[in-house]
Design an enzyme around this catalytic site. Structure first.
Site, short mmCIF file in Angstrom:
data_model
loop_
_atom_site.label_atom_id
_atom_site.label_comp_id
_atom_site.label_asym_id
_atom_site.label_seq_id
_atom_site.Cartn_x
_atom_site.Cartn_y
_atom_site.Cartn_z
N ALA A 201 0.81 -1.22 0.00
CA ALA A 201 0.00 0.00 0.00
C ALA A 201 0.84 1.26 0.00
CB ALA A 201 -0.94 -0.01 1.21
N ASP A 202 1.99 1.23 0.68
CA ASP A 202 2.84 2.42 0.76
C ASP A 202 3.21 2.95 -0.63
OD1 ASP A 202 2.99 0.48 2.79
OD2 ASP A 202 4.85 1.27 3.60
N ALA A 203 3.31 2.03 -1.59
CA ALA A 203 3.74 2.41 -2.95
C ALA A 203 2.81 3.44 -3.57
CB ALA A 203 3.81 1.17 -3.83
#
Length: 749
Positions: A201-203
């Site tokens: 998700a951080d991407a």
């Protein structure tokens, strides 16, 4: 920007085997040296005139812009001072506190760059420019394919885009653009893969805003369209609609905390909300699918507001706050930022969300440590863990700056989306905030200093300067027609101004075939059918053709489909002795209806030989109604003999770095479909041919075409349909969606 007196700002760039530790050699353009690490007065100088402001904010009162900006400036200066005192490692991968090119530091640069837009103090911009210069505007990750695509390593691209927007220096953007150009075909891949590019998700904070902004800065929509495809793949895997939250990655599907609740990591969901905000800032208001981003942002905001704790923060594990009772700021800063941003840009109701923002902002400032950094930051990782109140992180301070800027803007008017890029800096601002290398250490004494000055003057005078030449013009965008001309309609036009092309389009597709003037001028031209990529509901081909280069996307579509010697999208020929025999360009035409609910016309093709066995000639009627992706064609083939003909209706083959595309053959339903390999700049076109299944003789192919074969009788009309779709258009984003639609159509033969 008003320039204040420049003061020493950044630690020495020093060299040793693993860290930089020798005396400083850099200096500013104005001549002030960067403060060396050993200078005992650096703290006093750095924060001169910046006493610790009042960081006591009430949770029930909107603070003034002045109080909020004082806090933001203080935390930014404190973080830069801390970074400047630390030695620089040669490898920047795991660095957590230094000036690095990795995602940790890049997240701070994003917030600092936004502050530098509105700050009267040039020191933040000087610092950011020094960082970019130190890393030569480059990105990590050159050693392998996966790292070349790693979103973390592209985060610093936002800094380079900011500096390019402010300065217009082409070299600033070159390394980033080269990396994104490498990335686009992989984001555009047509075949779904088990492995994802943005699998965590951080991407969604790291890469999508950079790609979207690259399109905004360059005017080239390919980066935004490619981003959209991979973003949707990540949504499909990680978004949980019933929870209105994102899993950190697929490993967490089905995993629970000790209280039985699913694991939803606070910072992971913060990355997503922040990424959505930054992506929407660069995404055109009319971008197809934009509302999906808004919907997810608004759904998450509602859920996050519900999960805010009594102290104004959010816990490391959103659904298990009792298991992680410690204050945690690295997720909370994103939520304060995103909700304030949503209010300021009209996506969230002020009455509902401003109380949560103010409560969160007051709480964050209770965790600003005596050092000026934001404490209670969860360390780098991938899941919830307990948090130390004294732990800090560049990603927290960077997003604190974004949050503070949005809280300050709560005092102003609502801002429209997308945001405009910053205005270009004046030359004196650029000079005062750009570091230049000092003279070599051998330049000592008056004579040597004079010689050096003359050398530098000669260098400037004698060097070829490409920027002195006229710059290529920016791609001119099509201006939408007047409102009364934006009504969807089906049109056909004979275009002698385009060497006798016949152009037809409706609200969904656009095509052309070639006429006698082009045949005389270009011997390879023939009776293939051209496809134009289209993303507006009104006719646009004539307006696009006003430009000599109509193969450039000017916002409404373009012609990038290369018919060549092939059949294009549904041209035909006679299949004889394993070879396709085709006509040249049409010779005469008749337009029967245009400008309303249907475009109808017909053309004649002069006789052409089929080996030495016979001659054939053709009349073909075309009909394209509004609302359809399919042109109905009725062909009458005549011949100098009466034997049946095997007619091959074709689709041109394609192959590029993305592969050979995907062909579907369905004799039972009379379908031939081809989804082209992605064009690196413009995406994919899908073609479908539908024929009467009772006429199908099979399939064939030659060097140029995939063919569906039908048996016809000379002099007896037969009908077939040709349809197209573009994944950069308004209706179909994937091969699966297009082919499902095409298979579901009912045709009249």
């Amino acid at each position: 920007m008003t320039l204040r007196r420049a003061v020493p700002t950044i630690a020495a760039f020093l060299l040793a085997s693993t860290v930089l530790t020798s005396p400083a050699l850099s200096q500013s353009a104005a001549g002030q040296p960067w403060a060396p690490q050993s200078n005992p007065g650096v703290e006093a100088e750095w924060l001169a005139g910046k006493p610790r402001p009042d960081l006591t904010f009430r949770a029930d009162v909107r603070p003034s812009r002045e109080q909020t900006m004082a806090a933001v400036e203080y935390v930014a200066a404190s973080q830069i001072k801390d970074m400047a005192q630390r030695p620089l490692a040669l490898s920047t991968g795991s660095n957590l506190t230094q000036m690095s090119s990795n995602w940790v530091a890049a997240t701070f640069y994003i917030g600092a760059a936004r502050l530098a837009r509105v700050s009267d103090d040039p020191e933040t911009l000087r610092f950011l420019t020094a960082v970019a210069e130190h890393y030569n505007y480059s990105l990590r990750g050159a050693r392998s394919g996966p790292t070349m695509l790693n979103a973390d390593d592209q985060t610093i691209g936002d800094l380079y885009l900011e500096l390019y927007s402010r300065r217009g220096q082409d070299g600033v953007l070159m390394p980033l653009r080269q990396r994104l150009d490498y990335m686009v075909p992989h984001l555009n891949r047509t075949a779904e893969t088990e492995a994802s590019i943005w699998w965590w998700a951080d991407a969604l904070y790291m890469a999508p805003p950079v790609l979207a902004r690259m399109s905004a800065v360059t005017g080239d929509p390919k980066y935004l369209r490619a981003m959209d495809k991979e973003f949707r793949r990540t949504i499909d895997r990680l978004w949980v609609p019933e929870q209105r939250l994102f899993l950190r990655d697929q490993r967490f599907k089905g995993r629970t905390e000790a209280n039985g609740q699913p694991i939803y990591w606070s910072r992971a969901n913060g990355w997503v909300m922040g990424g959505l905000a930054r992506t929407l800032e660069a995404m055109p208001a009319d971008f197809e699918g934009r509302q999906d981003y808004v919907d997810i942002f608004q759904a998450m905001a509602g859920r996050i507001r519900e999960l805010q704790q009594d102290d104004g923060l959010w816990r490391a594990s959103l659904l298990a706050p009792e298991l992680y009772p410690q204050a945690e700021t690295s997720g909370s800063v994103f939520y304060v930022y995103a909700m304030a941003w949503g209010v300021n840009h009209g996506l969230l109701d002020r009455a509902v969300y401003e109380p949560a923002v103010l409560k969160g902002w007051a709480a964050l400032n209770r965790h600003v440590l005596p050092s000026g950094l934001v404490g209670a930051t969860q360390k780098t990782g991938d899941m919830p863990v307990a948090t130390d109140p004294n732990e800090v992180g560049l990603y927290t301070t960077g997003t604190y700056l974004l949050a503070g800027l949005e809280v300050a803007d709560l005092n102003g008017a609502q801002k429209a989306l997308p945001l405009a890029e910053p205005a270009r800096d004046a030359p004196d601002v650029i000079a005062a905030t750009t570091p230049t290398p000092p003279a070599p250490v051998t330049v000592v004494g008056e004579a040597e200093i004079k010689r050096r000055a003359e050398e530098m003057h000669a260098t400037r005078a004698l060097s070829y300067d490409p920027t002195a030449l006229a710059r290529p013009a920016e791609v001119e965008r099509l201006t939408p027609p007047p409102a009364d001309e934006q009504q969807p309609r089906a049109v056909v036009r004979f275009a002698p101004d385009r060497l006798d092309d016949l152009l037809w389009e409706n609200d969904r597709v656009a095509h052309r075939i070639y006429g006698p003037a082009l045949e005389a001028r270009e011997a390879p031209s023939g009776s293939g059918v051209d496809v134009w990529a289209k993303r507006v509901r009104y006719p646009y081909m004539d307006r696009q053709l006003r430009f000599p280069n109509y193969h450039v996307d000017r916002g409404e579509g373009l012609d990038y489909y290369d018919v060549g010697r092939g059949r294009g999208s549904g041209g035909l020929g006679v299949w004889f002795e394993n070879k396709l025999w085709t006509s040249r360009n049409f010779s005469t035409y008749r337009i029967d209806e245009t400008g309303g609910d249907e475009a109808r016309f017909s053309v004649d093709y002069r006789p052409w030989p089929v080996d030495v066995a016979r001659k054939v000639w053709e009349t073909r009627d075309f009909s394209l109604p509004l609302g359809s992706n399919f042109t109905r064609m009725t062909s009458t083939l005549n011949s100098d003999t009466t034997e049946p003909l095997i007619v091959g209706i074709g689709i041109s083959k394609r192959r590029n770095a993305a592969g050979a595309g995907a062909v579907t053959r369905d004799a039972a339903n009379g379908r031939l479909m081809f989804w082209e390999p992605a064009n690196p700049e413009h995406g994919s076109i899908g073609i479908a041919i539908a024929v009467d299944p009772a006429l199908v003789e099979g399939f064939a192919e030659d060097a140029d075409n995939y063919l569906i074969l039908v048996r016809v009788t000379p002099g007896r009309p037969f009908t077939y349909y040709m349809g197209s779709a573009w994944d950069g258009g308004l209706d179909f984003k994937t091969r699966e969606a297009w082919e499902s639609f095409a298979q579901g159509q009912t045709f009249r033969f």
